[in-house]
Structure formats: C-alpha cells, structure tokens
Design a protein around this motif. Structure first.
Motif, PDB file in Angstrom:
ATOM      1  N   UNK A 190       0.818  -1.215   0.000  1.00  0.00           N
ATOM      2  CA  UNK A 190       0.000   0.000   0.000  1.00  0.00           C
ATOM      3  C   UNK A 190       0.853   1.268   0.000  1.00  0.00           C
ATOM      4  N   UNK A 191       2.006   1.238   0.670  1.00  0.00           N
ATOM      5  CA  UNK A 191       2.863   2.428   0.702  1.00  0.00           C
ATOM      6  C   UNK A 191       3.419   2.738  -0.682  1.00  0.00           C
ATOM      7  N   UNK A 192       3.842   1.687  -1.393  1.00  0.00           N
ATOM      8  CA  UNK A 192       4.339   1.902  -2.747  1.00  0.00           C
ATOM      9  C   UNK A 192       3.250   2.394  -3.676  1.00  0.00           C
ATOM     10  N   UNK A 237      -4.084   2.822   0.292  1.00  0.00           N
ATOM     11  CA  UNK A 237      -3.222   3.777  -0.410  1.00  0.00           C
ATOM     12  C   UNK A 237      -3.987   5.027  -0.816  1.00  0.00           C
ATOM     13  N   UNK A 238      -5.163   4.834  -1.374  1.00  0.00           N
ATOM     14  CA  UNK A 238      -5.940   5.993  -1.812  1.00  0.00           C
ATOM     15  C   UNK A 238      -6.354   6.857  -0.620  1.00  0.00           C
ATOM     16  N   UNK A 239      -6.695   6.195   0.497  1.00  0.00           N
ATOM     17  CA  UNK A 239      -7.035   6.951   1.697  1.00  0.00           C
ATOM     18  C   UNK A 239      -5.863   7.741   2.232  1.00  0.00           C
ATOM     19  N   UNK A 240      -4.656   7.165   2.124  1.00  0.00           N
ATOM     20  CA  UNK A 240      -3.460   7.824   2.664  1.00  0.00           C
ATOM     21  C   UNK A 240      -3.135   9.114   1.934  1.00  0.00           C
ATOM     22  N   UNK A 241      -3.467   9.170   0.650  1.00  0.00           N
ATOM     23  CA  UNK A 241      -3.139  10.368  -0.132  1.00  0.00           C
ATOM     24  C   UNK A 241      -4.373  11.205  -0.463  1.00  0.00           C
ATOM     25  N   UNK A 297       3.049   5.959  -5.781  1.00  0.00           N
ATOM     26  CA  UNK A 297       2.764   6.004  -7.214  1.00  0.00           C
ATOM     27  C   UNK A 297       1.597   6.945  -7.495  1.00  0.00           C
ATOM     28  N   UNK A 298       0.542   6.845  -6.708  1.00  0.00           N
ATOM     29  CA  UNK A 298      -0.633   7.702  -6.899  1.00  0.00           C
ATOM     30  C   UNK A 298      -0.244   9.175  -6.796  1.00  0.00           C
ATOM     31  N   UNK A 299       0.563   9.486  -5.785  1.00  0.00           N
ATOM     32  CA  UNK A 299       0.980  10.876  -5.585  1.00  0.00           C
ATOM     33  C   UNK A 299       1.919  11.336  -6.694  1.00  0.00           C
ATOM     34  N   UNK A 300       2.915  10.511  -7.015  1.00  0.00           N
ATOM     35  CA  UNK A 300       3.912  10.891  -8.023  1.00  0.00           C
ATOM     36  C   UNK A 300       3.286  11.076  -9.400  1.00  0.00           C
ATOM     37  N   UNK A 303      -6.964  -5.295  -3.220  1.00  0.00           N
ATOM     38  CA  UNK A 303      -8.103  -4.429  -2.912  1.00  0.00           C
ATOM     39  C   UNK A 303      -7.864  -3.682  -1.608  1.00  0.00           C
ATOM     40  N   UNK A 304      -7.317  -4.390  -0.615  1.00  0.00           N
ATOM     41  CA  UNK A 304      -6.992  -3.741   0.654  1.00  0.00           C
ATOM     42  C   UNK A 304      -5.925  -2.679   0.465  1.00  0.00           C
TER      43      UNK A 304
END
Length: 240
Positions: free
Chosen positions: A50-52, A83-87, A56-59, A77-78
């Motif tokens: 999820x961190x990676x 990941x989307x929630x984190x960013x 990627x989503x942010x970059x 899915x998890x």
C-alpha cells in the motif's frame, strides 16, 4: 476526466480500460497476456504494498483509483483502499455479484485450503478452477486422486495431475466436451460471478456433480461500489 489508475486483470477491467484515453493508466500484476491495443497506458507489476501504491498515486498525480480486480484479490483491494485513503484520493470498486445456487446444485462451501481438501476426500477426479493456487500443492495429491488444474500458467505437472493452461471465456459446448472426456466427479471453484466461467456450473448441474465452492473474502469499504461495468463507466463520464 480526472486521471484514473485502473487496477485490473479481469475481463471486466479490460472493458473499462478500452474506454480510457491516453492520460489514464491500466495496471496489471503481470500474469497472463498483456493487452497491446489500448489507448491508455499499461503498467505491469506490483507497487510494493500500500505504501508503494500511495507513492505512485501521488507521483503520477492520479485523481481516482478504480479497483476492478478479481473478487478474490483481497490483498490488492486492501492495498488500494489504504493507499488511496493515505493520499486523499477517492477509490471506487467494481464488486461483481457472485453466482447463486440453483435448483439441482450441490454446493459444498469452504473457507480455506484445509477445508477444501477435506471436502474433496471422497472424490477421485476433481477439476480445479481456482487459478494457480493448486500448483503449490501437487505433492499433496492423495493416492486415490488425479487432479486436473485449469489456470493461466503452463506447468509440467505431475504423474497424477494434468495442467490445462487456458483462459476464459468458456462455452457451454466446450465445457460439456471437457467434462465428458475427463470424467470429473467434482468441480472446485471460486464464486467469481460473471458469465465468462459460469458454464462449468451448468454442466456440473446437468451431470449431478457437486461443486466445492470457496467463499468470497471480505473486501474493504471504498468511496463508491458498482455492480456492473456499465454503471461504473457512466459514473466515470459524469465525474469527468
């Protein structure tokens, strides 16, 4: 339209990818054939958890994550939801409805590999349609059994297993021919839903064969869920 990261690998995901333009990204784990006829970008390989994926989503300035992975791909899915929630990016998911047992069906529901193998103990010639997982257990085949494993991978197999390296969709005619030729006495399946692989269940019903069915995993909550590709594509147009 907001830049979309589409997590795929299913036929439904490919239908969505075919509607995306060059700004968007279709991400695949790398198993099976990589499509070469899409207008959108294609990314192959994992993200590193999820961190990676969040990096990627942010970059890549992704504005929307769409999870159209297999209903049993619980880990990705998890990761997508986390990941989307984190960013702070919304996550949508295509949650295809599972199959429902019909009159004449004999489904034996199981939750994991141990329960599955216990349910198979009375049988001799199972057809596995779980994907590649059975390949890790070929050295565990009971003496009385011969396995047929249908998956995307090519594999040498074992003296008491046959590996069918093929992908759906599977027709009713083709499934009838396969079942007649191989004399299966039980089918092992995920409750994937959809029409691409449903014919095996109809043939099992016709032949009075039990189906050992692996229960669906729990999937994370997301911002929006869709039961059909059409509904998701309509929402994507509206969101653009």
């Amino acid at each position: 339209m907001t830049r979309v990261l589409l997590l795929g690998g299913t036929g439904d995901a490919l239908r969505i990818a075919r509607q995306l333009g060059s700004r968007h990204v279709y991400s695949l784990a790398g198993l099976g054939k990589v499509p070469d006829d899409l207008s959108c970008g294609v990314r192959v390989g994992g993200f590193g958890g999820s961190e990676g994926m969040a990096r990627y989503i942010a970059d890549e300035r992704i504005g929307l994550v769409v999870d159209a992975t297999h209903p049993y791909a619980a880990q990705i899915s998890a990761n997508a939801a986390k990941a989307s929630g984190a960013v702070g990016v919304p996550c949508w998911a295509l949650r295809r409805q599972g199959w429902k047992p019909q009159a004449g069906d004999d489904w034996r529901m199981v939750g994991d590999w141990a329960e599955l193998t216990a349910a198979l103990a009375p049988f001799n010639r199972p057809l596995f349609t779980l994907g590649r997982e059975p390949l890790a257990h070929l050295d565990e085949i009971p003496p009385q059994q011969f396995w047929t494993v249908r998956c995307l991978d090519t594999y040498e197999g074992s003296p008491r297993a046959r590996i069918l390296a093929t992908r759906g969709p599977f027709t009713l005619k083709g499934e009838r021919m396969l079942f007649s030729a191989e004399a299966f006495d039980v089918v092992v399946s995920k409750n994937s839903g959809g029409s691409a692989t449903e014919a095996k269940l109809e043939v099992a019903r016709e032949r009075g064969l039990p189906v050992v069915m692996l229960r669906r995993p729990e999937l994370p909550a997301v911002d929006r869920e869709f039961a059909s590709v059409a509904d998701l594509l309509e929402a994507l147009q509206v969101s653009g």
